[in-house]
Design a protein around this motif. Structure first.
Motif, PDB file in Angstrom:
ATOM      1  N   ASP A   1      42.579   7.797  -9.201  1.00 18.51           N
ATOM      2  CA  ASP A   1      43.035   6.536  -8.617  1.00 18.51           C
ATOM      3  C   ASP A   1      42.407   5.345  -9.341  1.00 18.51           C
ATOM      4  OD1 ASP A   1      44.609   7.883  -6.785  1.00 18.51           O
ATOM      5  OD2 ASP A   1      43.149   7.699  -5.136  1.00 18.51           O
ATOM      6  N   ARG A   2      41.084   5.446  -9.641  1.00 19.50           N
ATOM      7  CA  ARG A   2      40.413   4.364 -10.383  1.00 19.50           C
ATOM      8  C   ARG A   2      40.999   4.228 -11.785  1.00 19.50           C
ATOM      9  NH1 ARG A   2      35.972   6.857  -8.159  1.00 19.50           N
ATOM     10  NH2 ARG A   2      35.335   7.692 -10.163  1.00 19.50           N
TER      11      ARG A   2
ATOM     12  N   ALA B   1      42.905   0.829 -13.354  1.00 17.65           N
ATOM     13  CA  ALA B   1      42.100   0.098 -14.336  1.00 17.65           C
ATOM     14  C   ALA B   1      42.970  -0.774 -15.222  1.00 17.65           C
ATOM     15  CB  ALA B   1      41.315   1.084 -15.204  1.00 17.65           C
TER      16      ALA B   1
END
Length: 66
Positions: free
Chosen positions: A31-32, A36
């Motif tokens: 998810d990160r 990003a």
């Protein structure tokens, strides 16, 4: 006589890898990654390259006295 399955150990290794990718921590990491910005991805790539390039040297350098 049945010959041993030459892919059995590989299948086990892949199954373990897939299981690790299903953990909450791994999912949060993806998810990160997807959230990003290009700048964040570039900075992370530079940090990873520097860490990889320096890690073999770090074991050869004398410890500092500081």
């Amino acid at each position: 006589m049945n010959a041993p399955d030459p892919l059995a150990s590989w299948r086990l290794e892949v199954d373990k890898m897939v299981a690790k990718m299903q953990t909450p921590e791994a999912k949060a990491g993806v998810d990160r990654l997807m959230a990003a910005t290009p700048e964040e991805l570039g900075a992370a790539a530079v940090r990873a390259a520097q860490k990889e390039r320096l890690s073999p040297l770090a074991t050869m350098l004398p410890e500092s006295d500081s």
